[in-house]
Design a protein around this motif. Structure first.
Motif, mmCIF file in Angstrom:
data_model
loop_
_atom_site.group_PDB
_atom_site.id
_atom_site.type_symbol
_atom_site.label_atom_id
_atom_site.label_comp_id
_atom_site.label_asym_id
_atom_site.label_seq_id
_atom_site.Cartn_x
_atom_site.Cartn_y
_atom_site.Cartn_z
ATOM 1 N N ARG A 132 10.555 32.664 12.855
ATOM 2 C CA ARG A 132 9.475 31.853 12.285
ATOM 3 C C ARG A 132 9.679 31.751 10.779
ATOM 4 N NH1 ARG A 132 5.168 30.796 15.650
ATOM 5 N NH2 ARG A 132 5.290 31.833 17.690
ATOM 6 N N LEU A 133 9.414 30.544 10.230
ATOM 7 C CA LEU A 133 9.631 30.293 8.806
ATOM 8 C C LEU A 133 8.329 30.427 8.028
ATOM 9 C CD1 LEU A 133 12.067 27.223 8.812
ATOM 10 C CD2 LEU A 133 12.572 29.658 9.096
ATOM 11 N N HIS A 134 8.448 31.080 6.856
ATOM 12 C CA HIS A 134 7.303 31.278 5.962
ATOM 13 C C HIS A 134 7.752 30.891 4.554
ATOM 14 C CE1 HIS A 134 5.098 33.812 8.955
ATOM 15 N NE2 HIS A 134 6.333 34.076 9.350
ATOM 16 N N GLY A 135 7.070 29.917 3.958
ATOM 17 C CA GLY A 135 7.444 29.521 2.600
ATOM 18 C C GLY A 135 6.950 28.133 2.271
ATOM 19 N N ARG A 136 7.448 27.615 1.168
ATOM 20 C CA ARG A 136 6.962 26.331 0.647
ATOM 21 C C ARG A 136 8.144 25.435 0.319
ATOM 22 N NH1 ARG A 136 4.561 24.254 -4.370
ATOM 23 N NH2 ARG A 136 2.793 22.932 -3.818
ATOM 24 N N LYS A 137 8.092 24.208 0.783
ATOM 25 C CA LYS A 137 9.111 23.208 0.472
ATOM 26 C C LYS A 137 8.472 22.160 -0.434
ATOM 27 C CE LYS A 137 12.357 25.071 3.039
ATOM 28 N NZ LYS A 137 13.552 25.683 2.439
ATOM 29 N N TRP A 138 9.098 21.961 -1.579
ATOM 30 C CA TRP A 138 8.481 21.180 -2.656
ATOM 31 C C TRP A 138 8.665 19.678 -2.490
ATOM 32 C CZ3 TRP A 138 10.358 18.162 -6.832
ATOM 33 C CH2 TRP A 138 9.449 17.959 -7.880
ATOM 34 N N PHE A 139 9.670 19.260 -1.735
ATOM 35 C CA PHE A 139 9.985 17.825 -1.651
ATOM 36 C C PHE A 139 10.499 17.525 -0.244
ATOM 37 C CE2 PHE A 139 11.883 13.769 -2.715
ATOM 38 C CZ PHE A 139 11.159 13.324 -3.810
ATOM 39 N N SER A 140 9.632 17.000 0.594
ATOM 40 C CA SER A 140 9.973 16.716 1.984
ATOM 41 C C SER A 140 9.744 15.233 2.251
ATOM 42 C CB SER A 140 9.103 17.562 2.925
ATOM 43 O OG SER A 140 9.331 17.214 4.268
ATOM 44 N N SER A 141 10.858 14.490 2.363
ATOM 45 C CA SER A 141 10.753 13.027 2.462
ATOM 46 C C SER A 141 10.620 12.517 3.888
ATOM 47 C CB SER A 141 11.974 12.365 1.807
ATOM 48 O OG SER A 141 11.951 12.540 0.414
ATOM 49 N N ALA A 142 10.683 13.378 4.880
ATOM 50 C CA ALA A 142 10.545 12.926 6.266
ATOM 51 C C ALA A 142 9.529 13.787 6.993
ATOM 52 C CB ALA A 142 11.899 12.962 6.978
ATOM 53 N N LEU A 188 0.706 14.556 -0.807
ATOM 54 C CA LEU A 188 1.779 13.581 -0.937
ATOM 55 C C LEU A 188 2.094 13.400 -2.418
ATOM 56 C CD1 LEU A 188 0.803 10.795 1.650
ATOM 57 C CD2 LEU A 188 2.278 12.789 1.970
ATOM 58 N N LYS A 189 3.367 13.208 -2.707
ATOM 59 C CA LYS A 189 3.803 13.044 -4.091
ATOM 60 C C LYS A 189 3.393 11.674 -4.629
ATOM 61 C CE LYS A 189 6.541 16.760 -4.514
ATOM 62 N NZ LYS A 189 6.285 17.832 -5.480
ATOM 63 N N ASP A 190 2.984 11.660 -5.891
ATOM 64 C CA ASP A 190 2.722 10.409 -6.601
ATOM 65 C C ASP A 190 3.960 10.121 -7.444
ATOM 66 O OD1 ASP A 190 1.619 8.181 -7.684
ATOM 67 O OD2 ASP A 190 0.162 9.230 -8.954
ATOM 68 N N LYS A 191 4.842 9.247 -6.944
ATOM 69 C CA LYS A 191 6.178 9.068 -7.517
ATOM 70 C C LYS A 191 6.265 7.801 -8.364
ATOM 71 C CE LYS A 191 7.305 9.031 -3.352
ATOM 72 N NZ LYS A 191 8.022 8.680 -2.116
ATOM 73 N N LEU A 192 7.309 7.739 -9.171
ATOM 74 C CA LEU A 192 7.592 6.548 -9.962
ATOM 75 C C LEU A 192 7.822 5.342 -9.063
ATOM 76 C CD1 LEU A 192 8.489 5.067 -12.613
ATOM 77 C CD2 LEU A 192 10.798 5.932 -12.137
ATOM 78 N N GLY A 193 8.599 5.508 -8.018
ATOM 79 C CA GLY A 193 8.925 4.424 -7.098
ATOM 80 C C GLY A 193 8.903 4.923 -5.663
ATOM 81 N N ALA A 206 6.216 14.656 0.784
ATOM 82 C CA ALA A 206 5.159 15.661 0.824
ATOM 83 C C ALA A 206 5.608 16.987 0.252
ATOM 84 C CB ALA A 206 4.698 15.865 2.266
ATOM 85 N N GLU A 207 4.630 17.724 -0.246
ATOM 86 C CA GLU A 207 4.772 19.157 -0.471
ATOM 87 C C GLU A 207 4.166 19.855 0.744
ATOM 88 O OE1 GLU A 207 3.215 20.628 -4.140
ATOM 89 O OE2 GLU A 207 3.913 18.881 -5.274
ATOM 90 N N ILE A 208 4.914 20.773 1.326
ATOM 91 C CA ILE A 208 4.454 21.430 2.548
ATOM 92 C C ILE A 208 4.592 22.944 2.394
ATOM 93 C CG2 ILE A 208 5.067 19.458 4.004
ATOM 94 C CD1 ILE A 208 7.570 20.978 4.887
ATOM 95 N N HIS A 209 3.815 23.664 3.189
ATOM 96 C CA HIS A 209 4.131 25.083 3.328
ATOM 97 C C HIS A 209 4.144 25.455 4.806
ATOM 98 C CE1 HIS A 209 -0.345 25.667 2.896
ATOM 99 N NE2 HIS A 209 -0.129 26.647 3.759
ATOM 100 N N ARG A 212 0.829 -1.193 0.000
ATOM 101 C CA ARG A 212 0.000 0.000 0.000
ATOM 102 C C ARG A 212 0.870 1.252 0.000
ATOM 103 N NH1 ARG A 212 -2.353 1.098 4.345
ATOM 104 N NH2 ARG A 212 -1.021 -0.189 5.653
ATOM 105 N N LYS A 213 0.297 2.319 -0.469
ATOM 106 C CA LYS A 213 0.925 3.621 -0.352
ATOM 107 C C LYS A 213 0.437 4.299 0.926
ATOM 108 C CE LYS A 213 1.228 4.472 -5.339
ATOM 109 N NZ LYS A 213 0.901 5.411 -6.441
ATOM 110 N N PRO A 214 1.225 5.216 1.470
ATOM 111 C CA PRO A 214 0.722 5.999 2.608
ATOM 112 C C PRO A 214 -0.474 6.837 2.180
ATOM 113 C CG PRO A 214 2.770 6.919 1.772
ATOM 114 C CD PRO A 214 2.574 5.620 1.064
ATOM 115 N N VAL A 215 -1.347 7.103 3.137
ATOM 116 C CA VAL A 215 -2.580 7.854 2.861
ATOM 117 C C VAL A 215 -2.601 9.101 3.733
ATOM 118 C CG1 VAL A 215 -5.106 7.808 2.932
ATOM 119 C CG2 VAL A 215 -3.832 5.762 2.231
#
Length: 548
Positions: free
Chosen positions: A194-204, A248-253, A260-263, A60-63
């Protein structure tokens, strides 16, 4: 009933891996090997159990559930079974903590554990790599308050107190070019950053903390103005409301890994050190995570090859077992040679890392580690894709069927050439690492490794390739575009030369099923692709690409 093919069985990745066992016997004092063997045995047992479990069920993939039934934002992620077991396996067997023990063998012992655990972990090892990198960066920062706050959690051997750390660098505009980071750090009225912004690829994103780059408000442009910040992501059992998971990203593998994409909407943060030069502070993390990447790539190769070898003893075609078909046996032998080269280079880096961190290294070994780390990462990343693809061919049509579990090997392998720097990015980093006389340090090390090799032809081939590399660098000194155009071929050549010399030093090849290792096999390994870089220069590239 008609014919039914026996599926491949996974050999125990510790007890039945003569290469790993020989390396550990050679590198570790007997007392150290005896101390870690129970963990290695147990991690091998877990790998076999997880392979059997995966074959019985649909993975299964994470939900991601962003809202609860009453409209509250919860951003809750449901994980796979292997991921839920991750904290317990990691802490019980010191998969991560072992690397921070106070002796020069610590990294080698850590990465032996990681090698056995990686594939079975369903890439839980990815956040472990970032957690390891965060622990290393924290120690290097000298920030006593943050070290005392976080390090006991990151290196805990108790699952109830263990923390994972994220690594928040990649943004929409940046990718590898982190100087384009758009996340802003602002101080509120109380002085809290305090941080303000968007992170495009967060694996943890499921972790309890992270280290991230941000530009302090009012700072200049470019990478030098970035700072590295520490954040915590949880408020008790709930995720902090200032951390919002967009999707959550829909990845090849790596499907089981929740990326995740987060802001960030005012997430509290603390600078690790000075409010600039954050990229420089990230460097200790990258050296660690790139080594984890090489170990993971090598482990995936080992898994693919183990299954292909076993299947060759079970599958009969044209009147004989596959392993008794000369061409199939030769294909497996060539795959084994490539894998053992990757293994030798990867664990040489792990060995050097431990020696350097604990002050046991010679001066030339420090330079060697700086050069071999990107070489090992880029070469094993490319090799993993090639070998896993070849392994799927060994199963014929079954290798293309999802519920055999085999296609996932190839899908997952593609990540190694991308994560923590693509082949081109790492090739340019290798080029920078060759500054000064670091190529001389590599040549000195290779000469030492080859001193006891009985294969004169292999030595000659390696020397010729190194001579060509030296001439290439000298002839293009000061010609930046020409040097960069050939950087990939140069890096792959140096990686292969190093691996070949290490194999010759240890005579470690264990060609499957009794096939003899010959000088011809070693020469074939050395000669493959050794001179590709000499054909590349900026002028040729412009002609090939045409107007642009």
């Amino acid at each position: 009933m008609g014919f039914l093919q026996d599926p491949p069985q996974l050999a125990h990745p510790y007890r039945e891996d003569p290469l790993l066992r020989a390396m550990l016997r050679r590198a570790l004092p007997p007392s150290r090997l005896a101390a870690i063997e129970p963990d290695l045995q147990a991690l091998g047992d877990y790998a076999v159990m997880e392979w059997e479990r995966a074959c019985r069920s649909t993975r299964r993939k994470p939900v991601l559930t962003q809202w609860d039934a009453w409209g509250n934002r919860v951003d809750r992620i449901e994980l796979t079974e292997a991921w839920r077991e991750g904290p317990h396996i990691t802490t019980k067997h010191a998969v991560l903590a072992a690397g921070h023990e106070a002796h020069e063998h610590a990294r080698l012992e850590e990465f032996a554990r990681a090698y056995l655990y990686h594939v079975a972990s369903e890439f839980y090892s990815c956040p472990l790599a970032m957690t390891d990198g965060a622990a290393t960066a924290l120690k290097a920062s000298g920030n006593k308050a943050l070290i005392e706050r976080a390090l006991p959690h990151l290196l805990s051997r108790d699952a109830s107190t263990f923390w994972l750390s994220g690594q928040w660098m990649t943004e929409n505009a940046g990718g590898s070019d982190v100087g384009n980071t758009e996340t802003i750090a602002r101080q509120d009225a109380s002085g809290q950053w305090r941080l303000h912004g968007r992170k495009w690829f967060s694996s943890a994103v499921v972790g309890e903390m992270a280290l991230g780059l941000a530009r302090p408000e009012g700072a200049g442009s470019g990478p030098g103005a970035l700072a590295l910040f520490y954040v915590e992501t949880m408020d008790g059992e709930r995720r902090k409301p200032e951390l919002i998971i967009d999707r959550l990203k829909d990845k090849l593998g790596t499907h089981e890994l929740p990326t995740a994409e987060i802001h960030l909407d005012g997430l509290p943060a603390w600078p690790l050190g000075e409010l600039s030069n954050g990229v420089r502070q990230v460097a200790p993390m990258l050296n660690i995570t790139r080594t984890w990447n090489a170990v993971g790539a090598t482990a995936s190769m080992a898994r693919a090859l183990s299954l292909a070898r076993d299947y060759a003893t079970r599958r009969r075609a044209f009147g004989k077992r596959l392993i008794d078909q000369p061409l199939h046996a030769q294909t497996l032998a060539d795959m084994q040679a490539e894998f053992e080269g990757a293994f030798a280079l990867t664990f040489e880096v792990a060995h050097l890392l431990g020696r350097v961190e604990h002050g046991a290294a010679q001066p030339h070994e420090v330079a060697l580690l700086r050069l071999l780390t990107p070489l090992a990462k880029l070469w094993t990343g490319k090799m993993a894709v090639e070998l896993c693809s070849e392994a799927l061919e060994c199963f014929g049509g079954a290798g293309y069927i999802e519920d055999t579990g085999l296609p996932q090997l190839l899908r997952d392998a593609q990540v190694y050439a991308i994560w923590e720097g693509t082949t081109n990015v790492l090739s340019l980093d290798s080029l920078r690492a060759l500054a000064g006389d670091n190529l001389g340090a590599l040549r000195t090390a290779i000469e030492g490794w080859l001193a006891d090799s009985i294969d004169a032809h292999a030595r000659q081939d390696i020397h010729k390739a190194l001579d060509a590399a030296t001439a290439y660098l000298q002839s293009r000194a000061g010609e930046r575009d020409a040097l960069e155009a050939g950087a990939r071929g140069l890096a792959l050549t140096l990686a292969r030369c190093t691996a070949a010399a290490l194999l010759a030093r240890h005579d470690t090849w264990s060609a499957p099923h009794g096939a003899a290792r010959t000088g011809a096999a070693l020469r074939r390994f050395v000669a493959h692709g050794l001179s590709r870089f000499t054909a590349a220069d900026a002028t040729d590239t412009a002609l090939l690409l045409g107007p642009h």
